[in-house]
Write a protein that holds these residues in place. Structure first.
Motif, PDB file in Angstrom:
ATOM      1  N   VAL A   6      79.711 -35.949  10.374  1.00  0.00           N
ATOM      2  CA  VAL A   6      78.441 -35.545   9.960  1.00  0.00           C
ATOM      3  C   VAL A   6      78.024 -34.251   9.571  1.00  0.00           C
ATOM      4  O   VAL A   6      76.920 -33.899   8.941  1.00  0.00           O
ATOM      5  CB  VAL A   6      77.404 -35.846  11.423  1.00  0.00           C
ATOM      6  N   HIS A   7      79.072 -33.166   9.550  1.00  0.00           N
ATOM      7  CA  HIS A   7      79.029 -31.834   9.237  1.00  0.00           C
ATOM      8  C   HIS A   7      77.498 -31.079   9.467  1.00  0.00           C
ATOM      9  O   HIS A   7      77.029 -30.510   8.927  1.00  0.00           O
ATOM     10  CB  HIS A   7      78.879 -31.828   7.800  1.00  0.00           C
ATOM     11  N   PHE A   8      77.301 -31.353  10.743  1.00  0.00           N
ATOM     12  CA  PHE A   8      76.132 -30.866  11.213  1.00  0.00           C
ATOM     13  C   PHE A   8      76.250 -29.187  11.487  1.00  0.00           C
ATOM     14  O   PHE A   8      75.234 -28.497  11.079  1.00  0.00           O
ATOM     15  CB  PHE A   8      75.570 -31.499  12.768  1.00  0.00           C
ATOM     16  N   LEU A   9      77.308 -28.963  12.213  1.00  0.00           N
ATOM     17  CA  LEU A   9      77.671 -27.472  12.259  1.00  0.00           C
ATOM     18  C   LEU A   9      77.945 -26.548  11.198  1.00  0.00           C
ATOM     19  O   LEU A   9      77.624 -25.208  11.276  1.00  0.00           O
ATOM     20  CB  LEU A   9      78.645 -27.295  13.397  1.00  0.00           C
ATOM     21  N   ASP A  10      78.343 -27.277  10.148  1.00  0.00           N
ATOM     22  CA  ASP A  10      78.611 -26.133   8.942  1.00  0.00           C
ATOM     23  C   ASP A  10      77.616 -26.561   7.699  1.00  0.00           C
ATOM     24  O   ASP A  10      77.675 -25.811   6.782  1.00  0.00           O
ATOM     25  CB  ASP A  10      80.066 -26.758   8.368  1.00  0.00           C
ATOM     26  N   ILE A  11      77.173 -27.663   7.561  1.00  0.00           N
ATOM     27  CA  ILE A  11      76.242 -27.954   6.336  1.00  0.00           C
ATOM     28  C   ILE A  11      74.833 -27.999   6.921  1.00  0.00           C
ATOM     29  O   ILE A  11      73.854 -27.378   6.227  1.00  0.00           O
ATOM     30  CB  ILE A  11      76.564 -29.135   5.753  1.00  0.00           C
ATOM     31  N   HIS A  12      74.542 -28.954   7.893  1.00  0.00           N
ATOM     32  CA  HIS A  12      73.201 -29.302   8.285  1.00  0.00           C
ATOM     33  C   HIS A  12      72.476 -28.433   9.246  1.00  0.00           C
ATOM     34  O   HIS A  12      71.439 -28.994   9.807  1.00  0.00           O
ATOM     35  CB  HIS A  12      73.203 -30.793   8.506  1.00  0.00           C
ATOM     36  N   CYS A  13      73.228 -27.769   9.946  1.00  0.00           N
ATOM     37  CA  CYS A  13      72.455 -26.646  11.126  1.00  0.00           C
ATOM     38  C   CYS A  13      71.114 -26.275  10.957  1.00  0.00           C
ATOM     39  O   CYS A  13      70.497 -25.878  11.865  1.00  0.00           O
ATOM     40  CB  CYS A  13      73.621 -25.815  11.662  1.00  0.00           C
ATOM     41  N   ASP A  14      70.804 -25.818   9.779  1.00  0.00           N
ATOM     42  CA  ASP A  14      69.536 -25.253   9.519  1.00  0.00           C
ATOM     43  C   ASP A  14      68.507 -26.171   9.695  1.00  0.00           C
ATOM     44  O   ASP A  14      67.320 -25.778   9.898  1.00  0.00           O
ATOM     45  CB  ASP A  14      69.491 -24.567   8.053  1.00  0.00           C
ATOM     46  N   ARG A  15      68.715 -27.556   9.812  1.00  0.00           N
ATOM     47  CA  ARG A  15      67.650 -28.475   9.957  1.00  0.00           C
ATOM     48  C   ARG A  15      67.099 -28.627  11.408  1.00  0.00           C
ATOM     49  O   ARG A  15      66.289 -29.212  11.922  1.00  0.00           O
ATOM     50  CB  ARG A  15      68.252 -29.721   9.349  1.00  0.00           C
ATOM     51  N   GLY A  16      68.176 -28.266  12.235  1.00  0.00           N
ATOM     52  CA  GLY A  16      67.790 -28.374  13.655  1.00  0.00           C
ATOM     53  C   GLY A  16      68.155 -29.805  14.268  1.00  0.00           C
ATOM     54  O   GLY A  16      68.536 -30.508  13.557  1.00  0.00           O
TER      55      GLY A  16
END
Length: 66
Positions: A54-64
C-alpha cells in the motif's frame, strides 16, 4: 473510462467504509515479509489487503489515516 480508473474512483469514494488494518507487516526487500504475509493469510480469520503493497509510509503518509 478504463476499468482501472473506474476502480480507483470507486475506492476514493468508499474509503470511509473500509476499516483500518489491525496489523501491518513491514519489511525490506528480500527480508521474508511476503512469506510472513502469505503465512498469515492461511489463518481463517485473516483477510489480506486489496493491494499487498500500500506504500502508506513512503508515499501516502501525508494523507493521514482518514
Amino acid at each position: 473510462m478504463t476499468v482501472t480508473r473506474a476502480r480507483r474512483l470507486a475506492m476514493r469514494q468508499t474509503w470511509f467504509l473500509r476499516p483500518l488494518p489491525d496489523v501491518v507487516v513491514l519489511g525490506a526487500m528480500k527480508s521474508g515479509s511476503t512469506s510472513v504475509y502469505e503465512l498469515m493469510l492461511e489463518h481463517p480469520e485473516v483477510r489480506g489487503a486489496v493491494r499487498k503493497e500500500v506504500h502508506f509510509l513512503d508515499i501516502h503518509c501525508d494523507r493521514g489515516l482518514r
